[in-house]
Design an enzyme around this catalytic site. Structure first.
Site, PDB file in Angstrom:
ATOM      1  N   ASP A 231       0.706  -1.368   0.033  1.00 46.22           N
ATOM      2  CA  ASP A 231      -0.118   0.094   0.010  1.00 46.22           C
ATOM      3  C   ASP A 231       1.042   1.322   0.080  1.00 46.22           C
ATOM      4  O   ASP A 231       0.518   2.244  -0.439  1.00 46.22           O
ATOM      5  CB  ASP A 231      -0.787   0.020   1.336  1.00 46.22           C
TER       6      ASP A 231
ATOM      7  N   ASN B  56      -4.783   8.800   1.108  1.00 45.69           N
ATOM      8  CA  ASN B  56      -5.284   7.982   2.138  1.00 45.69           C
ATOM      9  C   ASN B  56      -5.709   9.011   3.574  1.00 45.69           C
ATOM     10  O   ASN B  56      -6.808   9.129   3.967  1.00 45.69           O
ATOM     11  CB  ASN B  56      -4.209   7.246   2.822  1.00 45.69           C
TER      12      ASN B  56
END
Length: 280
Positions: free
Chosen positions: A68, A137
């Site tokens: 990620d 994010n």
């Protein structure tokens, strides 16, 4: 799609074995493919350094190899040119990376056959004066060196909503809800949703809860005063890359970005199914 680029975490594909395999596969099928180099960039608007990938702006798709963290790094560059990305998971959980190593051939076949969908994910902009950055994010606002908890005043649409006495504050997108936000006890949200999440890190009170706000909301986080008027040093980190330093009295504004991250989806598996598999 004819022009591809690959962003690789070289710590996870050390000899570029998987990278070169994908590149060769695409070129054998008449496509162009380049390996985007990562470079460390000094930005005068920030106090720190960050990694960005040199993704060609004419790319039709960016294939990201890693976890990620690599996906977030690539997203920061790809969003500028509105280039979709897809991740091959070489890490552990990999919420953002859809393809596993044993599914690379099948994934490439689907992509070349046009069997995919593209999902738009909202991003956040953060600014303090002339210092600005963006993220997919989250923006994590945490103490810089002090071990003491800090007061964070939360303003919503210019009105003071609450104050968290905590180690830090996470302002997250739905995509980021399974990241730092989840680790801090925040809610998990469908990533295609449009909303802003605010979660305190280790709040020093019994009744602190996360806030879930509309994506149209303007959020500001102000660094509150400390006892004896001692100044506090705080850092705002954008997806763990871009950094803005703050101190007592500073206020950072956060709102939905005009940019989006376009994530190419191959599977019609629901988010809840994926989540359940990751938790097993």
């Amino acid at each position: 799609m004819d022009n591809f680029c690959i962003v690789t975490n070289r710590n996870k594909d050390i000899n570029l074995e998987i990278t070169n395999y994908i590149k060769g596969y695409l070129e054998k099928n008449g496509k162009k493919c380049v390996i985007a180099e990562s470079e460390k960039i000094r930005d005068d608007k920030h106090t720190g350094k960050e990694f960005k990938s040199a993704i060609p702006k004419d790319s039709d798709l960016c294939i990201v190899l890693g976890g990620d963290g690599t996906m977030l790094q690539a997203a920061r560059s790809a969003a500028i040119y509105d280039i979709p990305i897809i991740g091959v998971n070489l890490g552990t959980l990999g919420y953002l990376a859809e393809v596993e190593k044993n599914g690379i051939d099948n994934a490439l076949e689907q992509i070349l056959a046009g069997k995919y969908e593209i999902e738009d994910r909202m991003m956040l902009d953060g600014s303090m004066g002339d210092k600005k950055d963006y993220c997919l994010n989250d923006i994590a606002i945490t103490r810089y060196s002090s071990i003491s908890a800090i007061d964070y005043n939360i303003y919503v649409n210019d009105l003071l909503l609450c104050t968290y006495h905590a180690d830090g504050i996470i302002v997250s997108t739905p995509t980021g809800s399974t990241g730092y936000n989840m680790s801090a006890g925040g809610p998990i949200v469908e990533p295609s949703a449009n909303m802003i999440l605010i979660t305190p890190i280790c709040p020093h009170t019994l009744n602190s809860r996360s806030l879930v706000l509309s994506s149209k909301t303007k959020v500001e986080v102000e660094i509150g005063s400390f006892r004896d008027n001692i100044g506090q040093k705080v850092v705002a980190s954008f997806d763990g890359c871009g950094i803005i330093e703050m101190t007592t009295g500073d206020r950072i504004g956060v709102q939905r970005s005009n940019m989006t991250t376009r994530i190419l989806k191959l599977n019609r598996v629901s988010f809840l199914q994926v989540l359940g598999e990751k938790f097993r």
